[in-house]
Design an enzyme around this catalytic site. Structure first.
Site, PDB file in Angstrom:
ATOM      1  CB  SER A   6      -0.980  -0.044   1.178  1.00 22.34           C
ATOM      2  OG  SER A   6      -1.999   0.929   1.025  1.00 22.34           O
ATOM      3  CG  ASP A  61      -7.004  -2.614  -3.514  1.00 24.31           C
ATOM      4  OD1 ASP A  61      -7.719  -1.901  -2.774  1.00 24.31           O
ATOM      5  OD2 ASP A  61      -5.781  -2.742  -3.364  1.00 24.31           O
ATOM      6  CG  HIS A  93      -5.829  -2.354   0.240  1.00 24.11           C
ATOM      7  ND1 HIS A  93      -5.078  -1.919  -0.819  1.00 24.11           N
ATOM      8  CD2 HIS A  93      -5.270  -1.815   1.349  1.00 24.11           C
ATOM      9  CE1 HIS A  93      -4.102  -1.133  -0.364  1.00 24.11           C
ATOM     10  NE2 HIS A  93      -4.197  -1.069   0.950  1.00 24.11           N
TER      11      HIS A  93
END
Length: 119
Positions: A6, A61, A93
């Site tokens: 991320s 995601d 995610h």
């Protein structure tokens, strides 16, 4: 090798492609760069060999959209970064085992001497 998940992957791309281009590689999992990222500006002026980017992203995601990761990959590739983008259908995610196994294989290929010492 430098990498992250991320925002950590975004930070890794900034550090590697703006300041530490002597790395063996960079990985970015569920990550992206903004359209006007300083990374792109730095790479436009770059003339050295760049570290390979290993990128993974899930198509489901909802926090960091797959299209953002894909766009980042295409932009970096157009600026001379050797890239690979591994797509994971239905992955949100998060990480999954297959993704981590692919990453491990890539790391061992990039750092074979260090990997042999730990096995």
């Amino acid at each position: 090798i430098l990498g992250g998940f991320s925002m950590g992957g975004g930070m890794a791309m900034h550090l590697a492609y703006r300041f530490h281009q002597d790395l063996a590689g960079v990985f970015a999992l569920s990550s992206f760069l903004n359209k006007d990222s300083a990374v792109y500006q730095a790479l436009k002026r770059n003339e050295s060999v760049l570290p390979e980017l290993f990128q993974c992203h899930g198509t489901a995601d909802e926090l960091v959209l797959y299209s953002w990761g894909e766009e980042t990959n295409k932009m970096l590739e157009s600026l001379g970064v050797p890239t690979s983008l591994h797509t994971f259908p239905n992955l949100n995610h998060e990480l999954n085992r297959t993704e981590l196994e692919k990453l491990k294989t890539w790391i061992v290929k990039k750092l074979p001497v260090e990997a042999a010492k730990t096995n």
